[in-house]
Scaffold this motif. Structure first.
Motif, PDB file in Angstrom:
ATOM      1  N   UNK A 182      11.036   3.359  -3.825  1.00  0.00           N
ATOM      2  CA  UNK A 182       9.955   4.281  -3.469  1.00  0.00           C
ATOM      3  C   UNK A 182       9.570   4.144  -1.999  1.00  0.00           C
ATOM      4  N   UNK A 183       9.706   2.935  -1.461  1.00  0.00           N
ATOM      5  CA  UNK A 183       9.423   2.726  -0.037  1.00  0.00           C
ATOM      6  C   UNK A 183      10.390   3.535   0.811  1.00  0.00           C
ATOM      7  N   UNK A 184      11.667   3.507   0.457  1.00  0.00           N
ATOM      8  CA  UNK A 184      12.658   4.247   1.233  1.00  0.00           C
ATOM      9  C   UNK A 184      12.486   5.754   1.052  1.00  0.00           C
ATOM     10  N   UNK A 185      12.094   6.189  -0.121  1.00  0.00           N
ATOM     11  CA  UNK A 185      11.839   7.618  -0.332  1.00  0.00           C
ATOM     12  C   UNK A 185      10.703   8.081   0.569  1.00  0.00           C
ATOM     13  N   UNK A 186       9.634   7.298   0.623  1.00  0.00           N
ATOM     14  CA  UNK A 186       8.499   7.659   1.476  1.00  0.00           C
ATOM     15  C   UNK A 186       8.901   7.619   2.943  1.00  0.00           C
ATOM     16  N   UNK A 187       9.662   6.609   3.327  1.00  0.00           N
ATOM     17  CA  UNK A 187      10.081   6.473   4.714  1.00  0.00           C
ATOM     18  C   UNK A 187      10.859   7.701   5.167  1.00  0.00           C
ATOM     19  N   UNK A 188      11.736   8.205   4.335  1.00  0.00           N
ATOM     20  CA  UNK A 188      12.542   9.368   4.716  1.00  0.00           C
ATOM     21  C   UNK A 188      11.711  10.647   4.727  1.00  0.00           C
ATOM     22  N   UNK A 189      10.701  10.712   3.879  1.00  0.00           N
ATOM     23  CA  UNK A 189       9.828  11.895   3.878  1.00  0.00           C
ATOM     24  C   UNK A 189       8.979  11.979   5.134  1.00  0.00           C
ATOM     25  N   UNK A 231     -12.716   2.657   7.238  1.00  0.00           N
ATOM     26  CA  UNK A 231     -13.442   1.394   7.428  1.00  0.00           C
ATOM     27  C   UNK A 231     -13.155   0.378   6.334  1.00  0.00           C
ATOM     28  N   UNK A 232     -11.887   0.306   5.968  1.00  0.00           N
ATOM     29  CA  UNK A 232     -11.452  -0.701   5.007  1.00  0.00           C
ATOM     30  C   UNK A 232     -11.461  -0.252   3.565  1.00  0.00           C
ATOM     31  N   UNK A 233     -11.846   0.989   3.311  1.00  0.00           N
ATOM     32  CA  UNK A 233     -11.910   1.469   1.923  1.00  0.00           C
ATOM     33  C   UNK A 233     -10.533   1.808   1.363  1.00  0.00           C
ATOM     34  N   UNK A 234      -9.556   1.989   2.224  1.00  0.00           N
ATOM     35  CA  UNK A 234      -8.267   2.517   1.783  1.00  0.00           C
ATOM     36  C   UNK A 234      -7.121   1.875   2.561  1.00  0.00           C
ATOM     37  N   UNK A 235      -6.848   0.610   2.291  1.00  0.00           N
ATOM     38  CA  UNK A 235      -5.888  -0.158   3.089  1.00  0.00           C
ATOM     39  C   UNK A 235      -4.472  -0.174   2.542  1.00  0.00           C
ATOM     40  N   UNK A 236      -4.241   0.432   1.386  1.00  0.00           N
ATOM     41  CA  UNK A 236      -2.920   0.391   0.780  1.00  0.00           C
ATOM     42  C   UNK A 236      -2.801  -0.738  -0.230  1.00  0.00           C
ATOM     43  N   UNK A 237      -1.867  -0.593  -1.151  1.00  0.00           N
ATOM     44  CA  UNK A 237      -1.747  -1.544  -2.253  1.00  0.00           C
ATOM     45  C   UNK A 237      -0.333  -2.087  -2.450  1.00  0.00           C
ATOM     46  N   UNK A 238       0.563  -1.795  -1.523  1.00  0.00           N
ATOM     47  CA  UNK A 238       1.946  -2.240  -1.691  1.00  0.00           C
ATOM     48  C   UNK A 238       2.124  -3.674  -1.208  1.00  0.00           C
ATOM     49  N   UNK A 278      12.569  -4.408   1.980  1.00  0.00           N
ATOM     50  CA  UNK A 278      13.292  -3.177   1.655  1.00  0.00           C
ATOM     51  C   UNK A 278      13.675  -2.424   2.918  1.00  0.00           C
ATOM     52  N   UNK A 279      12.741  -2.280   3.843  1.00  0.00           N
ATOM     53  CA  UNK A 279      13.010  -1.584   5.098  1.00  0.00           C
ATOM     54  C   UNK A 279      14.000  -2.354   5.966  1.00  0.00           C
ATOM     55  N   UNK A 280      13.910  -3.674   5.947  1.00  0.00           N
ATOM     56  CA  UNK A 280      14.837  -4.493   6.732  1.00  0.00           C
ATOM     57  C   UNK A 280      16.257  -4.439   6.165  1.00  0.00           C
ATOM     58  N   UNK A 281      16.381  -4.298   4.859  1.00  0.00           N
ATOM     59  CA  UNK A 281      17.684  -4.210   4.213  1.00  0.00           C
ATOM     60  C   UNK A 281      18.402  -2.929   4.611  1.00  0.00           C
ATOM     61  N   UNK A 282      17.638  -1.870   4.874  1.00  0.00           N
ATOM     62  CA  UNK A 282      18.220  -0.602   5.310  1.00  0.00           C
ATOM     63  C   UNK A 282      18.753  -0.755   6.737  1.00  0.00           C
ATOM     64  N   UNK A 332      -1.700 -10.027   0.744  1.00  0.00           N
ATOM     65  CA  UNK A 332      -0.766  -9.506   1.727  1.00  0.00           C
ATOM     66  C   UNK A 332      -0.186  -8.194   1.187  1.00  0.00           C
ATOM     67  N   UNK A 333      -1.061  -7.208   1.129  1.00  0.00           N
ATOM     68  CA  UNK A 333      -0.707  -5.888   0.621  1.00  0.00           C
ATOM     69  C   UNK A 333      -1.132  -4.852   1.657  1.00  0.00           C
ATOM     70  N   UNK A 334      -0.479  -3.689   1.611  1.00  0.00           N
ATOM     71  CA  UNK A 334      -0.818  -2.680   2.598  1.00  0.00           C
ATOM     72  C   UNK A 334      -0.072  -1.391   2.378  1.00  0.00           C
ATOM     73  N   UNK A 335       0.391  -0.782   3.470  1.00  0.00           N
ATOM     74  CA  UNK A 335       0.918   0.575   3.442  1.00  0.00           C
ATOM     75  C   UNK A 335       2.447   0.600   3.419  1.00  0.00           C
TER      76      UNK A 335
END
Length: 273
Positions: free
Chosen positions: A69-76, A136-143, A151-155, A183-186
């Motif tokens: 899903x990370x790679x799908x988002x990256x390409x989009x 202001x910190x309400x929406x920092x990502x959950x990945x 995953x991105x480094x493997x590509x 250690x979660x984020x976008x």
């Protein structure tokens, strides 16, 4: 993290130029592509040779798996910021967001004044960044950041770039700035309330609350000072304008290379004066 096609944090890829990252993050050269577990094993050997402990490696990579899903988002994200500035700014700087930012300025007035005095970056711009990036910190990502960066480094398209980011994430774990569960984020590995990539976290993070750790998820003093520090280190001119065509507007490229995004930050900051 709100996932709209124009989300800036994934589009910017890095808050810091690669050459600057090379000054603080050692180069790694695990073979990209192929079997993901083989890649992680090779990367782990290189990271260990460059000072990452086996305890940190075990904590970071236990049970890790490739995330398609990370790679799908990256390409989009290719082709981000195709809207006009007017259309983009209208979606990013609405009345509710301006009201929220003004409330944050009032709530943290003393802290913001101290940060502005020390680093020379206007408090309005700091709060505009803080609000546009994560409300202001309400929406920092959950990945999980390690899984995302691995995953991105493997590509193979940008393996050098993301291997350095993955190494920096391991440094954050080893320094105990953040526990592994936080250690979660976008989708491009950004962390915290103003969405620093790990290399920027290491290079520009400031322990402004004095507790011995740089915490860009929970410590508002650390968040605001680190954000200002990134711009200050990269040549921000104190007391000078930062609209399009100025030196400070160019310095803001170290935050986001998109001209539309930087123009929107300036517009947002102007609404807060």
């Amino acid at each position: 993290m709100r996932r709209t096609p124009l989300r800036p944090v994934a589009a910017r890829c890095l808050a810091v130029p690669v050459l600057l990252c090379l000054l603080t993050i050692p180069a790694l050269a695990a073979q990209c592509g192929g079997d993901f577990n083989r890649f992680i094993a090779e990367f782990s050997r290189e990271a260990a040779a460059k000072g990452i402990s086996q305890q940190t490696l075990s904590l970071a990579f236990s049970g890790i798996a490739y995330d398609p899903k990370v790679m799908e988002f990256d390409r989009r994200q290719r082709g981000t910021f195709k809207k006009s500035w007017e259309d983009y700014a209208r979606t990013r700087v609405g009345p509710a967001r301006v009201k929220r930012a003004r409330a944050m300025m009032q709530k943290h007035a003393a802290l913001l004044a101290r940060v502005e005095k020390q680093y020379g970056v206007p408090k309005e711009l700091i709060v505009a960044i803080w609000t546009m990036e994560t409300d202001n910190g309400a929406d920092m990502g959950k990945l999980p950041i390690v899984r995302t960066l691995a995953t991105l480094a493997h590509d193979c398209r940008r393996t050098d770039l993301f291997q350095r980011e993955l190494f920096a994430a391991l440094q954050i774990i080893q320094r105990q700035d953040l526990p592994m569960k936080e250690l979660v984020g976008a989708y491009a590995g950004e962390i915290g309330q103003t969405q620093f990539l790990p290399s920027s976290y290491i290079k520009y993070g400031v322990d402004y609350d004095g507790n011995g750790h740089v915490d860009l998820r929970r410590s508002v003093p650390d968040v605001l000072a680190s954000t200002a520090n990134l711009l200050a280190v990269n040549g921000w001119q104190r007391g000078q304008p930062f609209d399009i065509g100025t030196r400070n507007f160019e310095v803001m490229r170290e935050w986001n290379r998109s001209e539309i995004y930087r123009r929107t930050l300036h517009y947002f900051a102007e609404q807060l004066k």
